[in-house]
Design a protein around this motif. Structure first.
Motif, PDB file in Angstrom:
ATOM      1  N   ARG A 270       0.749  -1.209  -0.132  1.00 32.63           N
ATOM      2  CA  ARG A 270       0.132   0.084   0.087  1.00 32.63           C
ATOM      3  C   ARG A 270       0.903   1.370   0.064  1.00 32.63           C
ATOM      4  O   ARG A 270       0.384   2.278  -0.214  1.00 32.63           O
ATOM      5  N   VAL A 271       1.900   1.274   0.541  1.00 34.91           N
ATOM      6  CA  VAL A 271       2.765   2.394   0.563  1.00 34.91           C
ATOM      7  C   VAL A 271       4.035   2.415  -0.554  1.00 34.91           C
ATOM      8  O   VAL A 271       5.039   3.157  -0.248  1.00 34.91           O
ATOM      9  N   GLY A 272       3.817   1.465  -1.265  1.00 34.34           N
ATOM     10  CA  GLY A 272       5.061   1.460  -2.371  1.00 34.34           C
ATOM     11  C   GLY A 272       6.329   0.878  -2.534  1.00 34.34           C
ATOM     12  O   GLY A 272       7.171   0.990  -3.047  1.00 34.34           O
ATOM     13  N   TYR A 273       6.176  -0.634  -1.587  1.00 32.06           N
ATOM     14  CA  TYR A 273       7.567  -1.276  -1.586  1.00 32.06           C
ATOM     15  C   TYR A 273       7.058  -2.581  -2.223  1.00 32.06           C
ATOM     16  O   TYR A 273       5.992  -3.206  -1.972  1.00 32.06           O
ATOM     17  N   SER A 274       7.939  -3.168  -3.033  1.00 30.01           N
ATOM     18  CA  SER A 274       7.780  -4.358  -3.886  1.00 30.01           C
ATOM     19  C   SER A 274       7.754  -5.571  -2.650  1.00 30.01           C
ATOM     20  O   SER A 274       7.245  -6.624  -3.158  1.00 30.01           O
ATOM     21  N   THR A 278      11.817  -5.382   1.755  1.00 31.00           N
ATOM     22  CA  THR A 278      12.509  -3.694   1.364  1.00 31.00           C
ATOM     23  C   THR A 278      11.708  -2.915   2.313  1.00 31.00           C
ATOM     24  O   THR A 278      12.195  -2.025   2.676  1.00 31.00           O
ATOM     25  N   PHE A 279      10.332  -3.210   2.584  1.00 37.21           N
ATOM     26  CA  PHE A 279       9.837  -2.275   3.206  1.00 37.21           C
ATOM     27  C   PHE A 279      10.386  -2.359   4.759  1.00 37.21           C
ATOM     28  O   PHE A 279      10.482  -1.153   5.281  1.00 37.21           O
ATOM     29  N   SER A 280      10.588  -3.530   5.460  1.00 37.78           N
ATOM     30  CA  SER A 280      11.036  -3.535   6.497  1.00 37.78           C
ATOM     31  C   SER A 280      12.527  -2.815   6.735  1.00 37.78           C
ATOM     32  O   SER A 280      12.766  -2.009   7.829  1.00 37.78           O
ATOM     33  N   THR A 281      13.316  -3.032   5.830  1.00 42.08           N
ATOM     34  CA  THR A 281      14.667  -2.270   5.964  1.00 42.08           C
ATOM     35  C   THR A 281      14.506  -0.747   5.621  1.00 42.08           C
ATOM     36  O   THR A 281      15.043   0.039   6.562  1.00 42.08           O
TER      37      THR A 281
END
Length: 298
Positions: A270-274, A278-281
């Protein structure tokens, strides 16, 4: 179409409001250190001086309104030089009678209605960073009316008082911030929205945060070349476009994580991370803790 200003204020969750009458006469000056909570002031009659740390001094006149979303240190005074008296905003707010500075008797040189409110969002500082540090509005009677309603509701202990004050805080923020939207506004979201070209790109970022935006793509939304868009955005908003986008994505991610009804992968998407990793990092680097731990702690 996305309304960035409304979305920012909704995420901030403005709530509890404190306000009181303030007046000054003769030689007077008061000093408040950095406070953190958003504060406001409406000049009902007369005039005074306001000196906010990092900004040029202002002469406030009847009908003026000032909003400081994070309230840095400031000094307020009459027009005669005098050593400022240090004030504690929490103590001042708890007083029920009008706060009088300087000469205690006789008519005042200035009458104000001032106060502060509290943002319910635990991440208010992140979102406030998108707003100007100081908003000074002149000649907007609607704002004075809203402030007077806040003062009236603060003094009276009617049923539903807290709900009314929370709604008035939202209205106060919206009225103040949209009144200050313009090319003369200090760098921040408001100044970006006042620029027709930049506004198109900002609205797209808010409407489609999941899209894999690049500076070039955002420049096309603004009908500007990549370099012209980057320079114009950075100058108006105060941060580069991709940094603004990341701040907004992280604000949305925190809100979604606090709701605790989506998986990490769904929040990431929802916030643009694949991917969730990747989002967690990115989240850990920006916030200082992994998203799973953040969700548990909130």
């Amino acid at each position: 179409m996305a309304d960035p200003l409304s979305e920012v204020i909704t995420l901030l969750q403005p709530g509890t409001v404190f306000s009181k009458g303030i007046s000054g006469a003769g030689r007077w000056a008061v000093r408040y250190e950095q406070f953190g909570h958003p504060s406001f002031c409406a000049v009902l009659e007369g005039a005074c001086r306001l000196m906010v740390d990092g900004h040029e001094p202002l002469t406030l006149e009847a009908g003026d309104f000032v909003l400081m979303p994070a309230t840095p240190g400031f000094t307020m005074s009459g027009f005669e030089p005098v050593k400022p008296k240090k004030m504690d905003p929490s103590v001042s707010a708890s007083m029920t009678e009008e706060l009088r500075h300087g000469t205690q008797s006789g008519p005042p040189d200035v009458r104000l209605l001032g106060g502060y409110f509290v943002f319910g969002s635990p991440d208010a500082a992140l979102i406030v960073s998108l707003l100007p540090q100081l908003v000074h509005v002149r000649g907007e009677p609607r704002l004075t009316v809203v402030v007077q309603l806040v003062g009236d509701e603060t003094r009276e202990h009617r049923s539903g008082r807290n709900l009314v004050l929370a709604r008035l805080a939202e209205v106060l923020l919206v009225e103040a911030l949209r009144s200050a939207t313009g090319a003369t506004a200090s760098p921040g979201l408001l100044r970006g929205l006042a620029d027709t070209r930049l506004s198109a790109a900002i609205r797209q970022m808010h409407e489609n945060p999941a899209r894999s935006w690049t500076v070039e793509q955002l420049g096309k939304e603004a009908a500007l070349s990549r370099s012209a868009f980057f320079e114009r955005f950075s100058r108006a908003v105060g941060v580069p476009p991709m940094e603004y986008l990341q701040v907004w994505r992280m604000a949305l991610a925190k809100d979604l994580l606090r709701r605790n009804d989506l998986s990490l992968a769904e929040v990431a998407e929802r916030v643009g991370y694949s991917s969730a990793s990747t989002f967690s990092t990115a989240f850990s680097r920006h916030v200082g803790q992994p998203p799973a731990r953040y969700a548990r702690s909130h």
